[in-house]
Design an enzyme around this catalytic site. Structure first.
Site, PDB file in Angstrom:
ATOM      1  N   LYS A  76       0.821  -1.216   0.000  1.00 58.02           N
ATOM      2  CA  LYS A  76       0.000   0.000   0.000  1.00 58.02           C
ATOM      3  C   LYS A  76       0.849   1.259   0.000  1.00 58.02           C
ATOM      4  O   LYS A  76       0.378   2.342  -0.345  1.00 58.02           O
ATOM      5  CB  LYS A  76      -0.937  -0.004   1.201  1.00 58.02           C
ATOM      6  CG  LYS A  76      -1.978  -1.108   1.189  1.00 58.02           C
ATOM      7  CD  LYS A  76      -3.089  -0.845   0.197  1.00 58.02           C
ATOM      8  CE  LYS A  76      -4.121  -1.960   0.217  1.00 58.02           C
ATOM      9  NZ  LYS A  76      -5.481  -1.531   0.280  1.00 58.02           N
ATOM     10  N   ASP A 121      -8.726  -0.935   6.222  1.00 51.53           N
ATOM     11  CA  ASP A 121      -8.603  -2.142   7.037  1.00 51.53           C
ATOM     12  C   ASP A 121      -7.252  -2.161   7.736  1.00 51.53           C
ATOM     13  O   ASP A 121      -6.933  -3.082   8.474  1.00 51.53           O
ATOM     14  CB  ASP A 121      -8.730  -3.397   6.162  1.00 51.53           C
ATOM     15  CG  ASP A 121     -10.186  -3.765   5.912  1.00 51.53           C
ATOM     16  OD1 ASP A 121     -10.965  -3.740   6.874  1.00 51.53           O
ATOM     17  OD2 ASP A 121     -10.528  -4.079   4.769  1.00 51.53           O
TER      18      ASP A 121
END
Length: 424
Positions: A76, A121
């Protein structure tokens, strides 16, 4: 469960898709990120696992290890910073901002009133918080109740303000959108929805770096299969689009892997449009516990993904343990719950005769897996594997040292043989 995509195409990359995601923009994103000290220098490792390949009956298995991408511990770190940088350059286009200076807090005075927000998340929010700190703007992260406390604390440690809600990931996405509208903040999300596609496109474009590196690091032997994590579809779209534009008809087969109970992409394949998961969306694979497909990502997956499959939490945990254990010829690898999903899919597919045939997996197959995260929740990693991540990393270093010694000894023995044959 396995669903073959009858709509998958293997022709040249479509211009309508190239206008959204393309190699040029992916390579530009990669160049911008090279200036960020939030990333480790150089490409992430591409590990070769010959013993596991032999065990599963395929020609080779290579693992692109994104656990080494940055101190953040996941892929990410390639998406959120690029999306934030491109957003700021659009908002302040009259200032002709330099990308390298932007990511190094050069424009903090200009950006002091800018606030960005996102649901997560864990990994995307952590990457956005790190990028916002490097750039010098305010960051708010919305977490749902299932997010692990270790991940929450890691995000807060990067200076982000935390908003925690009841419900699941999809509800946290809605709450982030609501707060942004109320406060005139900017959503930097990795999932698209109606009227919101530009920033998710930028996030996905950042992931093209993974494909570019995997291609450069390969030894010239083309990959035949790529098993890639699902989630909302952004990672898969970013990686697959790069391969598809570069290789056209010669591209690998792409297999999307999701948790059994968070199978929104699998359901999309069944229905022929971006759909919702039918399960509880409560999986140990936290980064993949997504209930709604990103419509933007689905434009790519609907025509480029060759198959969609679901795996159990149990299979993913076993894959974590297999990677951690290593072997004589396989380096130990720290893979988080979501990071091991690709291997879980490969294990499941190779263990089923019908699925092997359907996916054309055999001794000539050269498989690429993406370990999308390391132990981003160390206590949970230890709970699931009975191992400490730092011990596995130490074993990894020892394995590399042993391999280097073997090469040196082998080279010395070869030189001695040459000298002996020459009468030395």
């Amino acid at each position: 469960m396995l669903q073959i995509n009858a709509n998958a195409r293997r022709n040249d990359y479509d211009d309508s898709l190239r206008q959204i995601l393309n190699i040029h923009a992916a390579d530009e994103s990669r160049a911008w990120l090279s200036a960020w000290d939030g990333l480790n220098a150089g490409p992430t490792p591409l590990w070769d696992l010959p013993d596991l390949a032999s065990r599963l009956g395929v020609g080779s298995i290579r693992v692109k290890d994104e656990g080494h991408r940055s101190p953040l511990g996941s892929f990410k770190a390639l998406g959120a910073p690029i999306a934030l940088m491109r957003l700021i350059k659009r908002l302040f286009q009259g200032h002709d901002l330099d990308a390298a200076k932007l990511i190094d807090r050069h424009y903090t005075t200009l950006l002091r009133n800018l606030t960005v927000i996102s649901a997560t998340d864990g990994n995307h929010g952590r990457a956005l918080a790190a990028a916002a700190r490097s750039i010098g703007c305010r960051c708010v992260i919305v977490l749902h109740k299932h997010v692990n406390d270790e991940r929450r604390l890691a995000i807060a440690a990067l200076g982000a303000e935390i908003v925690q809600i009841e419900g699941n990931y999809d509800e946290s996405v809605k709450e982030a959108a609501r707060l942004a509208k109320k406060n005139a903040w900017h959503v930097v999300s990795d999932t698209s929805y109606d009227g919101y596609e530009t920033i998710p496109r930028d996030v996905m474009q950042g992931y093209g770096t993974i494909a570019a590196e995997a291609i450069e690091q390969n030894d010239g032997r083309p990959y035949t299969h790529v098993f890639i994590q699902g989630g909302v579809g952004g990672l898969a779209a970013g990686v697959i689009s790069y391969f598809a534009e570069r290789d056209g008809e010669q591209r690998p087969r792409f297999i999307i892997v999701e948790p059994d109970q968070a199978e929104c992409l699998y359901q999309s394949a069944l229905r022929g449009h971006a759909a919702h998961a039918t399960g509880s969306v409560d999986s140990v694979m936290a980064g993949l516990a997504c209930g709604e497909t990103s419509p933007l990502a689905w434009r790519f997956l609907s025509v480029l993904a060759d198959a969609f499959m679901t795996v159990s939490d149990k299979t993913a945990i076993e894959a974590m343990r297999i990677l951690a254990a290593g072997s004589t010829r396989d380096i130990p690898v720290v893979a988080g719950e979501s990071g091991a999903a690709g291997l879980a899919g490969l294990i499941q597919a190779t263990g089923d005769a019908k699925e092997r045939v359907a996916l054309a997996l055999d001794e000539h197959s050269h498989v690429l897996l993406l370990n999308t995260e390391g132990a981003t929740a160390p206590a949970l990693y230890r709970q699931l594997t009975s191992l400490r991540a730092e011990d596995v990393l130490h074993a990894q270093l020892q394995w590399q040292g042993a391999q280097a010694t073997t090469v040196i000894l082998g080279s010395a023995a070869s030189n001695a043989a040459v000298l002996s044959a020459a009468g030395g």
